[in-house]
Write a protein that holds these residues in place. Structure first.
Motif, short mmCIF file in Angstrom:
data_model
loop_
_atom_site.label_atom_id
_atom_site.label_comp_id
_atom_site.label_asym_id
_atom_site.label_seq_id
_atom_site.Cartn_x
_atom_site.Cartn_y
_atom_site.Cartn_z
N ILE A 33 11.52 9.08 7.67
CA ILE A 33 10.05 8.74 7.40
C ILE A 33 9.55 8.52 8.63
CG2 ILE A 33 9.08 6.54 7.16
CD1 ILE A 33 10.92 6.15 4.77
N LEU A 34 10.16 8.50 9.93
CA LEU A 34 9.40 8.09 11.16
C LEU A 34 8.30 9.16 11.60
CD1 LEU A 34 12.44 6.77 13.15
CD2 LEU A 34 10.66 5.50 12.03
N PRO A 35 8.61 10.43 11.51
CA PRO A 35 7.35 11.24 11.62
C PRO A 35 6.40 11.28 10.66
CG PRO A 35 9.55 12.60 11.52
CD PRO A 35 9.79 11.07 11.07
N VAL A 36 6.79 11.04 9.62
CA VAL A 36 5.56 11.02 8.35
C VAL A 36 4.69 9.78 8.60
CG1 VAL A 36 5.09 10.82 5.95
CG2 VAL A 36 7.51 11.98 6.68
N ILE A 37 5.16 8.56 9.03
CA ILE A 37 4.15 7.51 9.74
C ILE A 37 3.85 7.72 10.70
CG2 ILE A 37 5.18 5.95 7.61
CD1 ILE A 37 6.75 4.44 9.90
N ASN B 130 16.77 19.07 -0.61
CA ASN B 130 15.27 18.88 -0.68
C ASN B 130 14.81 18.13 -1.96
OD1 ASN B 130 12.90 19.08 0.70
ND2 ASN B 130 12.62 21.19 0.30
N SER B 131 15.66 17.34 -2.56
CA SER B 131 15.44 16.93 -3.93
C SER B 131 15.63 15.61 -4.08
CB SER B 131 16.51 17.48 -4.97
OG SER B 131 17.72 16.91 -4.62
N VAL B 132 15.83 14.71 -3.10
CA VAL B 132 15.84 13.09 -3.24
C VAL B 132 14.34 12.63 -2.90
CG1 VAL B 132 17.02 11.05 -2.72
CG2 VAL B 132 18.12 13.17 -2.77
N HIS B 133 14.00 11.55 -3.71
CA HIS B 133 12.51 11.33 -3.51
C HIS B 133 12.29 10.03 -2.51
CE1 HIS B 133 9.29 7.98 -4.51
NE2 HIS B 133 8.48 9.10 -4.79
N VAL B 134 11.65 10.13 -1.67
CA VAL B 134 11.40 9.13 -0.63
C VAL B 134 10.09 8.48 -0.67
CG1 VAL B 134 11.45 8.31 1.88
CG2 VAL B 134 13.10 10.08 0.78
N GLN C 80 1.10 -1.28 -0.06
CA GLN C 80 0.05 0.13 0.04
C GLN C 80 0.74 1.29 -0.11
OE1 GLN C 80 -3.49 -0.06 0.47
NE2 GLN C 80 -3.19 -2.48 0.17
N TYR C 81 0.50 1.93 -0.96
CA TYR C 81 1.17 3.59 -0.98
C TYR C 81 0.98 4.34 0.37
CZ TYR C 81 2.20 8.34 -2.00
OH TYR C 81 2.41 9.71 -2.01
N VAL C 82 1.72 4.68 1.22
CA VAL C 82 1.47 5.76 2.28
C VAL C 82 1.74 7.02 2.01
CG1 VAL C 82 2.10 5.84 4.83
CG2 VAL C 82 2.25 3.84 3.71
N HIS C 83 2.97 7.39 1.47
CA HIS C 83 3.15 8.91 1.33
C HIS C 83 4.41 8.93 0.50
CE1 HIS C 83 1.90 12.65 2.68
NE2 HIS C 83 3.37 13.06 2.83
N HIS C 84 4.88 9.94 0.15
CA HIS C 84 6.11 10.49 -0.57
C HIS C 84 6.39 11.97 -0.28
CE1 HIS C 84 4.13 12.03 -4.14
NE2 HIS C 84 5.35 12.73 -4.17
N PHE C 85 7.84 12.14 -0.15
CA PHE C 85 8.36 13.39 -0.06
C PHE C 85 9.63 13.56 -0.62
CE2 PHE C 85 9.19 10.80 3.67
CZ PHE C 85 10.51 11.15 3.87
N PHE D 244 11.16 15.09 18.21
CA PHE D 244 10.49 13.74 17.73
C PHE D 244 11.32 12.76 18.17
CE2 PHE D 244 9.55 10.20 14.92
CZ PHE D 244 8.18 10.06 15.14
N TYR D 245 12.51 12.58 17.93
CA TYR D 245 13.67 11.75 18.17
C TYR D 245 14.23 11.70 19.72
CZ TYR D 245 13.34 11.79 13.11
OH TYR D 245 13.13 11.76 11.65
#
Ligand code: GLC
Length: 483
Positions: free
Chosen positions: A122-126, A71-75, A57-62, A156-157
């Motif tokens: 990714i951790l804050p995003v999920i 700010n340019s590498v896809h995750v 399942q797709y969750v998110h990307h940034f 957060f960490y």
């Protein structure tokens, strides 16, 4: 509830090149679910079978910073629940689009710098804040480093602990400082000899070992060995210095996946009560499948392994002519270095009916080789834990091993005087000792079959499931969280 995140480069059933994948895919299932929310994150390799990838399942990307790239590498983040465990997959086709998980070193270095940073981002995003990040091998080495540098002031960490498990100290992720620094964006002060610097280069595994709160490895003996020059791979000084936060916890195997009583791959299923007849049937089926002479009265000994120098194959090469006598059949299953692949192909060609070289890996086939063999050979030069001997024991296949690392901890040698032990072992890395030990095993097999069968039964009854070791990890988690 305690949140635990496993970070690794491979994991069954999605992608596997070695024992690491078995551990990362199995251990998370073994924790008490009322107390631990254990999740796993690995790369979303293109080579993960479609039957899984189609279900992700797709969750998110940034877009993330990476070193000098702002700010340019896809995750991308994909998610999949499997056997009660939540798995996350880091998506980036540029890094993970190849047809196998690892390629050339320079590219792998960049790939796993990206992976480690992406895991943190990714951790804050999920919205999953782990109490413990449990990192495995060099590919996850920078995670503790990022936590204590670029992410250290991010609330957060705050308070997140890290445990680093060494599955194999030989692979460290080493490249020049300039490259690793510019790719990782890590501050200059971590590239010093007390941190990531190693013989003038940067070492990602070393970063993990310096910055993790606690270090484990996969057997007691290996935990001791790596503090010595011979096994320390250049990091023994650091490991001695961290001795108070280092221990060995031996691996188990998945007792559901490896169960001769329910194994659909076998010609005949069996238990400790029925193995005598059933193993003979499995041996006959294996001999037919492999084109070996069909003869119950041969000693079938197998190697099921990555074919690398770690596995003691130079000893095998030295003794193979004499191992393959008229009473013996020799089976190899695995892939690896060309020199070993060709060695076994050559023997199979010269000794048809006696030697079978299967230069491939196939899980179901591997189960049939275990079930149909009398002994499994693991003469490793070094072996952090080793899983083949444990699988062998479960399938009533007697391990013949060298006394190193986990092999020493898990295979109590046969003692003919008091009738104890579950396998055969030798101490020195020496081809004559290997041969003498195999010959001793054959002697018991041919001359005292009742003794042999009792040994098989003792091995099958020895518990190498994950239950005990998972409890040790739980204790360790609780201890680390109490600090
Ligand atoms: C590595 C080691 C092996 C160990 C496995 C899982 O593959 O070489 O000894 O069993 O990791 O920890």
């Amino acid at each position: 509830m305690k949140n635990i995140l496993f970070v690794a480069s491979e994991c069954v059933p999605f992608v596997k090149t070695g024992g690491l994948a078995d551990v990362v895919g199995t251990l998370p299932k073994m924790f008490n679910k009322d107390e631990y929310d254990c999740r796993v994150i690995i790369p979303n390799y293109r080579c993960i079978p479609d039957k899984f990838r189609n279900e992700f399942q797709y969750v998110h990307h940034f877009y993330m910073d990476m070193g000098e790239r702002f700010n340019s590498v896809h995750v991308g983040i994909m998610e999949y629940e499997y056997e009660g465990i939540k798995f996350y997959f880091v998506d980036n086709l540029f890094y993970f689009g190849g047809d196998k998980p690892y390629a050339d070193t320079r590219y792998d270095i960049e790939k796993f710098i990206y992976f480690s940073k992406a895991v943190m981002a990714i951790l804050p995003v999920i919205n999953f804040r782990p109490d413990i990040i449990h990192c495995h091998d060099w590919q996850a080495g920078l995670v503790p480093v990022y936590l204590h540098t670029l992410y250290k002031d991010n609330p957060f960490y705050s308070g997140v602990k890290t445990i680093f498990t060494i599955h194999n100290l030989r692979f460290q992720g080493i490249w020049d400082i300039k490259t690793i620094r510019s790719l990782s964006g890590l501050p200059e002060y971590v590239f010093t000899p007390d941190k990531l610097e190693y013989k003038k280069d940067a070492n990602m595994l070393k970063g993990g070992l310096v910055y993790a709160d606690y270090i484990t490895t996969v057997s007691d003996t290996y935990a001791g060995e790596i503090q010595s020059g011979y096994f320390g791979e250049g990091l023994d000084g650091l490991l001695r210095a961290r001795n108070q936060s280092l221990c060995g916890i031996v691996n188990g195997i998945d007792y559901d996946a490896y169960n001769p009583e329910t194994d659909e791959n076998l010609a005949k299923k069996y238990s400790v009560r029925t193995f005598k007849k059933a193993k003979a049937a499995n041996k006959a089926a294996l001999q037919s499948e492999l084109g070996l002479d069909r003869d119950d009265n041969r000693f079938v000994i197998s190697i099921i392994s990555r074919l690398t120098d770690q596995k003691g194959l130079d000893l095998v090469r030295y003794a193979l002519d004499r191992i393959c006598d008229e009473f013996t059949q020799f089976v190899v299953l695995g892939t690896g270095d060309g020199q070993y692949e060709n060695l076994f192909r050559d023997y199979a060609w010269r000794m048809p009916g006696k030697v079978s070289a299967n230069i491939l890996f196939n899980e179901g086939f591997a189960h049939r080789v275990y079930a149909g063999s009398d002994a499994v050979l693991v003469p490793s030069l070094f072996e952090p834990c080793g899983l083949t001997q444990l699988i062998g024991l479960r399938y009533g296949t007697v391990p013949v091993v060298r006394e190193t690392g986990g092999l020493k901890d898990t295979v109590a040698p046969y003692n003919e005087y008091d009738g104890t032990g579950i396998g055969f072992s030798f101490a020195n890395y020496n081809g004559e000792e290997l041969l003498a030990t195999i010959n001793y095993a054959k002697k018991v097999f041919f001359e005292n079959r009742a003794e042999w069968d009792r040994m098989v039964a003792r091995g099958m009854k020895t518990d190498y499931s994950w239950a005990g070791s998972a409890l040790k990890y739980q204790d360790l988690y609780n201890r680390v969280l109490g600090w």
